[in-house]
Design a protein around this motif. Sequence first.
Motif, short mmCIF file in Angstrom:
data_model
loop_
_atom_site.label_atom_id
_atom_site.label_comp_id
_atom_site.label_asym_id
_atom_site.label_seq_id
_atom_site.Cartn_x
_atom_site.Cartn_y
_atom_site.Cartn_z
N GLN A 161 0.28 -1.06 0.36
CA GLN A 161 0.40 -0.10 -0.14
C GLN A 161 0.69 1.14 0.06
O GLN A 161 0.42 2.23 -0.58
N ARG A 162 1.89 1.25 0.35
CA ARG A 162 2.87 2.27 0.07
C ARG A 162 3.92 2.51 -0.47
O ARG A 162 4.34 1.85 -1.59
N VAL A 210 9.31 4.40 3.50
CA VAL A 210 9.33 4.21 5.09
C VAL A 210 11.23 4.49 5.23
O VAL A 210 12.01 3.76 4.29
N PRO A 211 10.87 5.08 6.55
CA PRO A 211 12.11 5.88 6.30
C PRO A 211 13.09 5.04 6.77
O PRO A 211 12.98 3.59 7.38
N GLY A 232 15.94 -14.85 6.44
CA GLY A 232 16.63 -14.80 5.12
C GLY A 232 15.12 -14.03 4.31
O GLY A 232 15.66 -13.05 3.37
N ALA A 233 14.47 -14.06 3.97
CA ALA A 233 12.92 -13.68 3.53
C ALA A 233 12.85 -12.13 4.43
O ALA A 233 13.19 -11.28 3.29
N TYR A 234 13.17 -12.19 5.23
CA TYR A 234 13.19 -10.86 6.02
C TYR A 234 14.83 -9.59 5.42
O TYR A 234 14.07 -8.40 4.45
N VAL A 235 15.40 -10.25 5.40
CA VAL A 235 16.81 -9.67 4.81
C VAL A 235 16.47 -9.49 3.62
O VAL A 235 16.72 -8.11 3.02
N LEU A 236 15.82 -10.24 2.53
CA LEU A 236 15.47 -10.27 1.20
C LEU A 236 14.32 -9.04 1.01
O LEU A 236 14.78 -8.31 0.33
N GLY A 287 14.36 -5.46 -1.04
CA GLY A 287 13.98 -5.10 -2.57
C GLY A 287 13.10 -3.86 -1.41
O GLY A 287 13.35 -3.06 -2.67
N THR A 288 12.65 -3.97 -0.34
CA THR A 288 11.78 -2.37 -0.54
C THR A 288 12.44 -1.64 -0.13
O THR A 288 12.59 -0.14 -0.78
#
Length: 170
Positions: free
Chosen positions: A71-72, A77-78, A159-163, A167-168
């Motif tokens: 949605q962003r 996001v800072p 790993g998913a969180y880091v990617l 990615g964002t």
Amino acid sequence: MAEIDDALWNEDIGADGYRDPAAAYHAAVFEQYKLCVEMADRVSARRNLANTFFLTLHTALLAFLGAWFSQRPRGSVPLVLGLAALLVLLGMCATWWFTVRSYHQLDKGKFAVIGALERRLPARTFVAAEWHALGEGRDWRVYLPLNRVERWIPLLFGGAYVLGFFGTAL
């Protein structure tokens, strides 16, 4: 194993007060064995409950973050906020990994005691025979110990969180 035997067996138990000391002794060993197997089963149930908690928590967080970031606009996001969130999520993954490791260590100790008890029973079905029948976990096609699989799940989420972060952020 000698250390466990030394700590496990109460050599002070004697024939005093027993009509058939051997039968009373073997009955006591068997009752303690049943209790140890039941407690090992309870630890496994608690481990499964902990895994379910962490899996549900992380799945919900991934769903929330996916919906929130979709949605962003990209880069809205800072970076500091995103990095803080990433560190919290990776901390949760580390907590999950250490929880899995702790349960594995607890199981290992319990099964060592159960194995020592089985040496005093007529058959060593649980630790010795079953573990042998499963190839002692050496061949994943015969038996893949759950603790080997469990350790990877928090790492995959991390790993998913880091990617996702990179990615964002890029």
